[in-house]
Design a protein around this motif. Structure first.
Motif, PDB file in Angstrom:
ATOM      1  N   GLY A  79     -68.126 -54.063  38.642  1.00 49.82           N
ATOM      2  CA  GLY A  79     -68.545 -55.243  39.391  1.00 49.82           C
ATOM      3  C   GLY A  79     -67.418 -55.692  40.294  1.00 49.82           C
ATOM      4  O   GLY A  79     -66.248 -55.339  40.071  1.00 49.82           O
ATOM      5  N   SER A  80     -67.750 -56.484  41.326  1.00 54.84           N
ATOM      6  CA  SER A  80     -66.686 -57.063  42.168  1.00 54.84           C
ATOM      7  C   SER A  80     -65.784 -57.921  41.309  1.00 54.84           C
ATOM      8  O   SER A  80     -64.616 -58.139  41.636  1.00 54.84           O
ATOM      9  CB  SER A  80     -67.246 -57.993  43.240  1.00 54.84           C
ATOM     10  OG  SER A  80     -68.268 -57.398  43.924  1.00 54.84           O
ATOM     11  N   ASP A  81     -66.347 -58.449  40.226  1.00 58.24           N
ATOM     12  CA  ASP A  81     -65.555 -59.332  39.371  1.00 58.24           C
ATOM     13  C   ASP A  81     -64.312 -58.621  38.826  1.00 58.24           C
ATOM     14  O   ASP A  81     -63.261 -59.241  38.684  1.00 58.24           O
ATOM     15  CB  ASP A  81     -66.423 -59.874  38.225  1.00 58.24           C
ATOM     16  CG  ASP A  81     -67.433 -60.905  38.718  1.00 58.24           C
ATOM     17  OD1 ASP A  81     -67.267 -61.401  39.848  1.00 58.24           O
ATOM     18  OD2 ASP A  81     -68.384 -61.213  37.975  1.00 58.24           O
ATOM     19  N   TYR A 106     -67.830 -68.971  45.743  1.00 59.52           N
ATOM     20  CA  TYR A 106     -68.106 -68.225  44.519  1.00 59.52           C
ATOM     21  C   TYR A 106     -67.086 -68.598  43.435  1.00 59.52           C
ATOM     22  O   TYR A 106     -65.874 -68.580  43.679  1.00 59.52           O
ATOM     23  CB  TYR A 106     -68.053 -66.726  44.828  1.00 59.52           C
ATOM     24  CG  TYR A 106     -68.348 -65.840  43.637  1.00 59.52           C
ATOM     25  CD1 TYR A 106     -69.465 -66.075  42.840  1.00 59.52           C
ATOM     26  CD2 TYR A 106     -67.514 -64.775  43.312  1.00 59.52           C
ATOM     27  CE1 TYR A 106     -69.746 -65.264  41.750  1.00 59.52           C
ATOM     28  CE2 TYR A 106     -67.787 -63.958  42.232  1.00 59.52           C
ATOM     29  CZ  TYR A 106     -68.903 -64.222  41.453  1.00 59.52           C
ATOM     30  OH  TYR A 106     -69.169 -63.420  40.369  1.00 59.52           O
ATOM     31  N   CYS A 150     -65.257 -65.955  51.652  1.00 60.70           N
ATOM     32  CA  CYS A 150     -66.531 -65.377  51.224  1.00 60.70           C
ATOM     33  C   CYS A 150     -67.498 -65.508  52.387  1.00 60.70           C
ATOM     34  O   CYS A 150     -67.818 -66.619  52.821  1.00 60.70           O
ATOM     35  CB  CYS A 150     -67.036 -66.161  50.010  1.00 60.70           C
ATOM     36  SG  CYS A 150     -68.500 -65.446  49.255  1.00 60.70           S
ATOM     37  N   ASN A 154     -71.351 -67.867  49.264  1.00 56.67           N
ATOM     38  CA  ASN A 154     -72.179 -68.342  48.163  1.00 56.67           C
ATOM     39  C   ASN A 154     -71.557 -69.657  47.682  1.00 56.67           C
ATOM     40  O   ASN A 154     -70.364 -69.665  47.393  1.00 56.67           O
ATOM     41  CB  ASN A 154     -72.142 -67.296  47.033  1.00 56.67           C
ATOM     42  CG  ASN A 154     -72.849 -67.743  45.770  1.00 56.67           C
ATOM     43  OD1 ASN A 154     -73.536 -68.749  45.762  1.00 56.67           O
ATOM     44  ND2 ASN A 154     -72.668 -66.981  44.706  1.00 56.67           N
ATOM     45  N   ASP A 179     -64.909 -61.499  50.807  1.00 60.20           N
ATOM     46  CA  ASP A 179     -65.955 -61.080  49.883  1.00 60.20           C
ATOM     47  C   ASP A 179     -67.265 -60.980  50.666  1.00 60.20           C
ATOM     48  O   ASP A 179     -67.840 -61.990  51.082  1.00 60.20           O
ATOM     49  CB  ASP A 179     -66.054 -62.099  48.746  1.00 60.20           C
ATOM     50  CG  ASP A 179     -67.029 -61.657  47.658  1.00 60.20           C
ATOM     51  OD1 ASP A 179     -67.851 -60.764  47.908  1.00 60.20           O
ATOM     52  OD2 ASP A 179     -66.961 -62.236  46.553  1.00 60.20           O
ATOM     53  N   ALA A 181     -70.217 -59.774  49.588  1.00 66.39           N
ATOM     54  CA  ALA A 181     -71.285 -59.429  48.644  1.00 66.39           C
ATOM     55  C   ALA A 181     -72.670 -59.457  49.317  1.00 66.39           C
ATOM     56  O   ALA A 181     -73.560 -58.683  48.960  1.00 66.39           O
ATOM     57  CB  ALA A 181     -71.261 -60.387  47.452  1.00 66.39           C
ATOM     58  N   TYR A 182     -72.843 -60.372  50.301  1.00 65.05           N
ATOM     59  CA  TYR A 182     -74.173 -60.559  50.914  1.00 65.05           C
ATOM     60  C   TYR A 182     -74.263 -60.008  52.334  1.00 65.05           C
ATOM     61  O   TYR A 182     -75.200 -60.319  53.066  1.00 65.05           O
ATOM     62  CB  TYR A 182     -74.525 -62.064  50.899  1.00 65.05           C
ATOM     63  CG  TYR A 182     -74.561 -62.625  49.489  1.00 65.05           C
ATOM     64  CD1 TYR A 182     -75.671 -62.421  48.679  1.00 65.05           C
ATOM     65  CD2 TYR A 182     -73.476 -63.312  48.960  1.00 65.05           C
ATOM     66  CE1 TYR A 182     -75.704 -62.904  47.375  1.00 65.05           C
ATOM     67  CE2 TYR A 182     -73.488 -63.790  47.654  1.00 65.05           C
ATOM     68  CZ  TYR A 182     -74.601 -63.578  46.873  1.00 65.05           C
ATOM     69  OH  TYR A 182     -74.636 -64.051  45.579  1.00 65.05           O
ATOM     70  N   THR A 206     -70.579 -55.097  46.941  1.00 58.38           N
ATOM     71  CA  THR A 206     -71.113 -54.874  45.599  1.00 58.38           C
ATOM     72  C   THR A 206     -72.447 -54.135  45.645  1.00 58.38           C
ATOM     73  O   THR A 206     -73.174 -54.207  46.646  1.00 58.38           O
ATOM     74  CB  THR A 206     -71.297 -56.230  44.869  1.00 58.38           C
ATOM     75  OG1 THR A 206     -71.854 -55.980  43.581  1.00 58.38           O
ATOM     76  CG2 THR A 206     -72.210 -57.177  45.620  1.00 58.38           C
ATOM     77  N   SER A 208     -74.615 -55.079  43.495  1.00 59.41           N
ATOM     78  CA  SER A 208     -75.450 -56.030  42.741  1.00 59.41           C
ATOM     79  C   SER A 208     -76.488 -56.764  43.581  1.00 59.41           C
ATOM     80  O   SER A 208     -77.386 -57.387  43.026  1.00 59.41           O
ATOM     81  CB  SER A 208     -74.570 -57.093  42.075  1.00 59.41           C
ATOM     82  OG  SER A 208     -73.668 -56.519  41.180  1.00 59.41           O
ATOM     83  N   LYS A 209     -76.354 -56.743  44.894  1.00 62.95           N
ATOM     84  CA  LYS A 209     -77.244 -57.571  45.730  1.00 62.95           C
ATOM     85  C   LYS A 209     -78.233 -56.667  46.478  1.00 62.95           C
ATOM     86  O   LYS A 209     -79.240 -56.291  45.926  1.00 62.95           O
ATOM     87  CB  LYS A 209     -76.414 -58.440  46.676  1.00 62.95           C
ATOM     88  CG  LYS A 209     -75.296 -59.223  45.982  1.00 62.95           C
ATOM     89  CD  LYS A 209     -75.822 -60.241  44.999  1.00 62.95           C
ATOM     90  CE  LYS A 209     -74.679 -60.882  44.210  1.00 62.95           C
ATOM     91  NZ  LYS A 209     -75.139 -61.762  43.155  1.00 62.95           N
ATOM     92  N   ARG A 217     -73.255 -52.758  37.164  1.00 64.62           N
ATOM     93  CA  ARG A 217     -71.898 -53.289  37.295  1.00 64.62           C
ATOM     94  C   ARG A 217     -71.040 -52.357  38.141  1.00 64.62           C
ATOM     95  O   ARG A 217     -70.225 -51.570  37.627  1.00 64.62           O
ATOM     96  CB  ARG A 217     -71.219 -53.526  35.917  1.00 64.62           C
ATOM     97  CG  ARG A 217     -72.012 -54.330  34.939  1.00 64.62           C
ATOM     98  CD  ARG A 217     -72.490 -55.649  35.504  1.00 64.62           C
ATOM     99  NE  ARG A 217     -71.391 -56.505  35.964  1.00 64.62           N
ATOM    100  CZ  ARG A 217     -71.359 -57.070  37.167  1.00 64.62           C
ATOM    101  NH1 ARG A 217     -72.348 -56.891  38.043  1.00 64.62           N
ATOM    102  NH2 ARG A 217     -70.354 -57.819  37.517  1.00 64.62           N
TER     103      ARG A 217
HETATM  104  C1  PLP Z   1     -69.874 -63.914  46.592  1.00 62.28           C
HETATM  105  C2  PLP Z   1     -70.026 -63.100  45.357  1.00 62.28           C
HETATM  106  N1  PLP Z   1     -69.118 -62.169  45.077  1.00 62.28           N
HETATM  107  C3  PLP Z   1     -69.215 -61.404  43.982  1.00 62.28           C
HETATM  108  C4  PLP Z   1     -70.271 -61.565  43.098  1.00 62.28           C
HETATM  109  C5  PLP Z   1     -70.306 -60.734  41.858  1.00 62.28           C
HETATM  110  O1  PLP Z   1     -70.552 -59.428  42.154  1.00 62.28           O
HETATM  111  P1  PLP Z   1     -70.604 -58.321  41.008  1.00 62.28           P
HETATM  112  O2  PLP Z   1     -71.964 -58.375  40.415  1.00 62.28           O
HETATM  113  O3  PLP Z   1     -70.329 -57.061  41.773  1.00 62.28           O
HETATM  114  O4  PLP Z   1     -69.503 -58.627  40.016  1.00 62.28           O
HETATM  115  C6  PLP Z   1     -71.239 -62.526  43.347  1.00 62.28           C
HETATM  116  C7  PLP Z   1     -72.342 -62.722  42.401  1.00 62.28           C
HETATM  117  O5  PLP Z   1     -73.135 -63.599  42.454  1.00 62.28           O
HETATM  118  C8  PLP Z   1     -71.110 -63.315  44.502  1.00 62.28           C
HETATM  119  O6  PLP Z   1     -72.001 -64.268  44.796  1.00 62.28           O
END
Ligand code: PLP
Length: 353
Positions: A79-81, A106, A150, A154, A179, A181-182, A206, A208-209, A217
């Motif tokens: 995951g990005s986390d 985020y 970001c 988010n 970041d 992610a979106y 990521t 994940s989206k 993950r």
């Molecule tokens: C801006 C942002 N970065 C990272 C993530 C997490 O990504 P990942 O599922 O890859 O850990 C999210 C999840 O909601 C997010 O909103």
């Protein structure tokens, strides 16, 4: 001037990373007796008794073709986390360094800083959810290691102005993490292609989206070869499991299907924003470049609770500064979006007077 040597933690510079069995022998052999695996096999797929590729070569090769960047610029995390946490562990000294965060944003940038004992300086976004560059500038000191951006953000949904991000990249001597992610839902283009220009840039994306693979993950970091090699030497040896690597590789063959989903989600986002805008108690639907909408609605918390009684869960952001009376609503399927709107209209009808 950005100096990676100066930004990297001393213990990480001196780190001798773990050398796994797969690192010490990466060719092919008939008999593998080097990793204390179960040589008899596994109750699942036959090859699951073996450790996975610690460097995820196949996934990175497929990704590099799609992203237009070579594998040495790609890091994969659980995951990005995991990428966020590793950036703290590689570049920020606990109890000494600080980072800048621009809320509302985020939450993991802050949580991960707290876990790693890194202090946080905040430069809240302006009313229009753009960066407050003047404020950011006043916060930077010699121990500021990372500025977290970001975009699209988010929970606000908007993209940050590209020119503002460039100002930060050009004027900050630490790392600028964007970041994205979106990003697949946005009109803005990614910063990945700017990596040659900015040595202090890290881009996070990521699976994940848009890729629809939150359960696997799998997060990506794109940066200079030097930054990527620091992340690689610090990560747990087998951070991406075999099942995830296999499934991600399969998914990467389906870019067309993913692009179709992105188009559909963006169309539905536009349609849902239009409909919500006309609901009497909705005060504002904020412009979104993501797969969700931030909606300012009268009595947001009560609407949230009402939706729960209808079996609909949205995210109540009404306690978040600058998002007062706001709900964050993920774009659902056509049917889910209709159920959502009908339920909000029910609420309005019940509370008309
Ligand atoms: C801006 C942002 N970065 C990272 C993530 C997490 O990504 P990942 O599922 O890859 O850990 C999210 C999840 O909601 C997010 O909103």
């Amino acid at each position: 001037m950005f100096d990676l040597e100066k930004v990297t933690r001393e213990n990480i510079k001196n780190l001798v990373s773990y050398s796994s069995a797969r690192d010490e022998f990466s060719g092919s052999a008939d008999v593998y007796l080097d990793a204390n695996e179960n040589s008899l096999g596994s109750p699942l797929l036959k090859w699951y008794n073996r450790y996975p590729d610690p460097h995820q070569h196949a996934v990175k090769t497929a990704l590099s073709a799609i992203k237009g960047i070579t594998s040495e610029h790609i890091f994969l995390g659980n995951g990005s986390d995991e990428c966020i946490d590793l950036l703290y562990r590689c570049f920020c000294n606990p109890g000494k360094d600080n980072v800048i965060i621009c809320p509302p944003t985020y939450g993991m940038y802050q949580v991960s800083a707290n876990i790693n004992d890194i202090s946080i300086k905040t430069a809240p976004l302006l009313e229009d959810f753009q960066l407050n560059l003047a404020h950011i500038e006043t916060l930077i000191d010699e121990n500021t290691k990372i500025i977290w951006l970001c975009s699209p953000n988010n929970p606000t949904g908007n993209s940050l102005n590209r020119a503002d991000i460039e100002i930060v990249l050009n004027n900050f001597d630490g790392l600028v993490v964007i970041d994205e992610a979106y990003i697949n839902f946005a009109k803005q283009k990614t910063f990945i292609q700017e990596l040659g220009e900015y040595k202090n840039l890290v881009v996070l994306q990521t699976f994940s989206k848009a890729w629809g693979l939150a359960a696997l993950r799998l997060g990506m970091a794109f940066a200079s070869k030097e930054i990527i090699s620091i992340l690689n030497k610090t990560k747990p040896p087998y951070n991406i499991n075999q099942a995830t690597q296999e499934l991600a590789l399969k998914a990467l063959e389906e870019v067309g299907q993913v692009n179709d989903m992105i188009t559909e989600i963006v169309d539905m986002r536009i349609a849902l924003a239009d409909v919500l805008q006309q609901v009497p108690t909705v005060e504002k639907v904020f412009p979104s470049d993501a797969n969700f909408l931030l909606v300012k609605i009268k009595d947001a918390h009560k609407v949230y609770e009402f939706l729960l009684t209808k079996g609909i869960v949205v995210r109540d952001r009404s306690n978040v500064k600058l998002c007062e009376d706001c709900l964050r609503i993920t774009i659902g399927t056509e049917k889910e979006n209709t159920i959502l709107v009908d339920s909000i209209l029910d609420w309005v009808e019940q509370h008309e007077n």
